[in-house]
Design a protein around this motif. Sequence first.
Motif, mmCIF file in Angstrom:
data_model
loop_
_atom_site.group_PDB
_atom_site.id
_atom_site.type_symbol
_atom_site.label_atom_id
_atom_site.label_comp_id
_atom_site.label_asym_id
_atom_site.label_seq_id
_atom_site.Cartn_x
_atom_site.Cartn_y
_atom_site.Cartn_z
ATOM 1 N N VAL A 1 62.508 108.755 22.704
ATOM 2 C CA VAL A 1 63.570 109.882 23.323
ATOM 3 C C VAL A 1 62.801 110.545 24.404
ATOM 4 O O VAL A 1 61.699 111.010 24.047
ATOM 5 C CB VAL A 1 63.988 110.877 22.308
ATOM 6 C CG1 VAL A 1 64.871 111.802 22.898
ATOM 7 C CG2 VAL A 1 64.991 109.969 21.341
ATOM 8 N N TYR A 2 63.306 110.896 25.442
ATOM 9 C CA TYR A 2 62.422 111.514 26.669
ATOM 10 C C TYR A 2 63.065 112.947 26.588
ATOM 11 O O TYR A 2 64.428 113.295 27.011
ATOM 12 C CB TYR A 2 62.532 110.760 27.863
ATOM 13 C CG TYR A 2 61.653 109.384 27.987
ATOM 14 C CD1 TYR A 2 61.826 108.375 27.132
ATOM 15 C CD2 TYR A 2 60.453 109.619 28.545
ATOM 16 C CE1 TYR A 2 61.099 107.264 27.276
ATOM 17 C CE2 TYR A 2 59.524 108.408 28.757
ATOM 18 C CZ TYR A 2 59.973 107.157 27.942
ATOM 19 O OH TYR A 2 59.146 106.132 27.688
ATOM 20 N N TYR A 3 62.083 114.044 26.981
ATOM 21 C CA TYR A 3 62.721 115.504 27.092
ATOM 22 C C TYR A 3 62.028 115.920 28.178
ATOM 23 O O TYR A 3 60.754 115.667 28.363
ATOM 24 C CB TYR A 3 62.043 116.164 25.674
ATOM 25 C CG TYR A 3 62.338 115.661 24.501
ATOM 26 C CD1 TYR A 3 62.029 114.659 23.864
ATOM 27 C CD2 TYR A 3 63.766 116.375 23.840
ATOM 28 C CE1 TYR A 3 62.370 114.221 22.453
ATOM 29 C CE2 TYR A 3 64.135 115.839 22.652
ATOM 30 C CZ TYR A 3 63.641 114.772 21.969
ATOM 31 O OH TYR A 3 63.809 114.565 20.583
ATOM 32 N N CYS A 4 62.478 116.805 28.794
ATOM 33 C CA CYS A 4 61.621 117.725 29.806
ATOM 34 C C CYS A 4 61.990 119.041 29.305
ATOM 35 O O CYS A 4 62.614 119.438 28.434
ATOM 36 C CB CYS A 4 62.570 117.416 31.159
ATOM 37 S SG CYS A 4 64.067 118.446 31.425
ATOM 38 N N ILE A 5 60.852 119.736 29.793
ATOM 39 C CA ILE A 5 60.708 121.314 29.489
ATOM 40 C C ILE A 5 59.694 121.800 30.490
ATOM 41 O O ILE A 5 59.056 121.148 31.318
ATOM 42 C CB ILE A 5 60.082 121.491 28.130
ATOM 43 C CG1 ILE A 5 60.259 122.896 27.636
ATOM 44 C CG2 ILE A 5 58.548 121.139 27.964
ATOM 45 C CD1 ILE A 5 60.524 123.021 26.284
ATOM 46 N N ALA A 6 59.896 123.300 30.536
ATOM 47 C CA ALA A 6 59.184 124.246 31.476
ATOM 48 C C ALA A 6 57.834 124.475 30.952
ATOM 49 O O ALA A 6 57.722 124.669 29.770
ATOM 50 C CB ALA A 6 59.845 125.063 32.108
ATOM 51 N N ALA A 7 56.805 125.044 31.741
ATOM 52 C CA ALA A 7 55.470 125.339 31.347
ATOM 53 C C ALA A 7 55.265 126.466 32.358
ATOM 54 O O ALA A 7 55.220 126.488 33.417
ATOM 55 C CB ALA A 7 54.578 124.343 31.225
ATOM 56 N N PRO A 8 54.541 127.634 31.841
ATOM 57 C CA PRO A 8 54.287 128.631 32.566
ATOM 58 C C PRO A 8 52.987 128.532 33.503
ATOM 59 O O PRO A 8 52.771 128.898 34.555
ATOM 60 C CB PRO A 8 53.978 130.091 31.570
ATOM 61 C CG PRO A 8 53.722 129.262 30.207
ATOM 62 C CD PRO A 8 54.508 127.838 30.107
ATOM 63 N N LEU A 9 52.056 127.635 32.860
ATOM 64 C CA LEU A 9 50.715 127.270 33.476
ATOM 65 C C LEU A 9 50.280 125.694 33.476
ATOM 66 O O LEU A 9 50.874 125.156 32.666
ATOM 67 C CB LEU A 9 49.821 128.121 32.738
ATOM 68 C CG LEU A 9 49.895 129.661 32.970
ATOM 69 C CD1 LEU A 9 48.580 130.292 32.047
ATOM 70 C CD2 LEU A 9 49.679 130.032 34.212
ATOM 71 N N TRP A 10 49.779 125.388 34.300
ATOM 72 C CA TRP A 10 49.054 124.012 34.532
ATOM 73 C C TRP A 10 48.062 123.945 33.486
ATOM 74 O O TRP A 10 46.812 124.731 33.391
ATOM 75 C CB TRP A 10 48.675 123.823 35.740
ATOM 76 C CG TRP A 10 48.251 122.444 36.035
ATOM 77 C CD1 TRP A 10 46.857 121.755 36.313
ATOM 78 C CD2 TRP A 10 49.017 121.248 36.387
ATOM 79 N NE1 TRP A 10 46.861 120.311 36.417
ATOM 80 C CE2 TRP A 10 48.118 120.205 36.771
ATOM 81 C CE3 TRP A 10 50.487 121.150 36.529
ATOM 82 C CZ2 TRP A 10 48.617 118.650 36.699
ATOM 83 C CZ3 TRP A 10 50.995 119.792 36.665
ATOM 84 C CH2 TRP A 10 50.081 118.745 36.822
ATOM 85 N N GLY A 11 48.033 122.889 32.739
ATOM 86 C CA GLY A 11 46.902 122.736 31.924
ATOM 87 C C GLY A 11 46.651 123.250 30.731
ATOM 88 O O GLY A 11 45.737 123.115 29.966
#
Length: 120
Positions: A92-102
């Motif tokens: 199952v594939y999900y997308c999500i946001a992140a505030p910072l790289w790494g």
Amino acid sequence: VQFVESGGGLVQPGEALRLSCAASGFAFSNYVMRWYRQAPGKERELVAAITSGDGTTNYADSVKGRFTISRDNAKNTVYLQMNSLKPEDTAVYYCIAAPLWGVAQVFGSWGQGTQVTVSS
């Protein structure tokens, strides 16, 4: 904050799929976007990420050269082009946001995901 994934399905090994994720409820263009996947009985793993600005990308070793992440900030949408699919890509594939790289931190709640099954 909402993420709606689509585009999954049942394909044969070697075929391709393009996943889409429509995001809403936040300033999409300001956030890193990521695709994760979770196979039965396994931990969720990071597959690909793309920065908010210059479009820098990063991929798990298992998908490098086969998957491509992209985004359209005008449409608040992130994509995952998956080529040369293998049975081990089944998840199952999900997308999500992140505030910072790494960093591991994510922003928002997980959506329903979209099922990708690769089988002959």
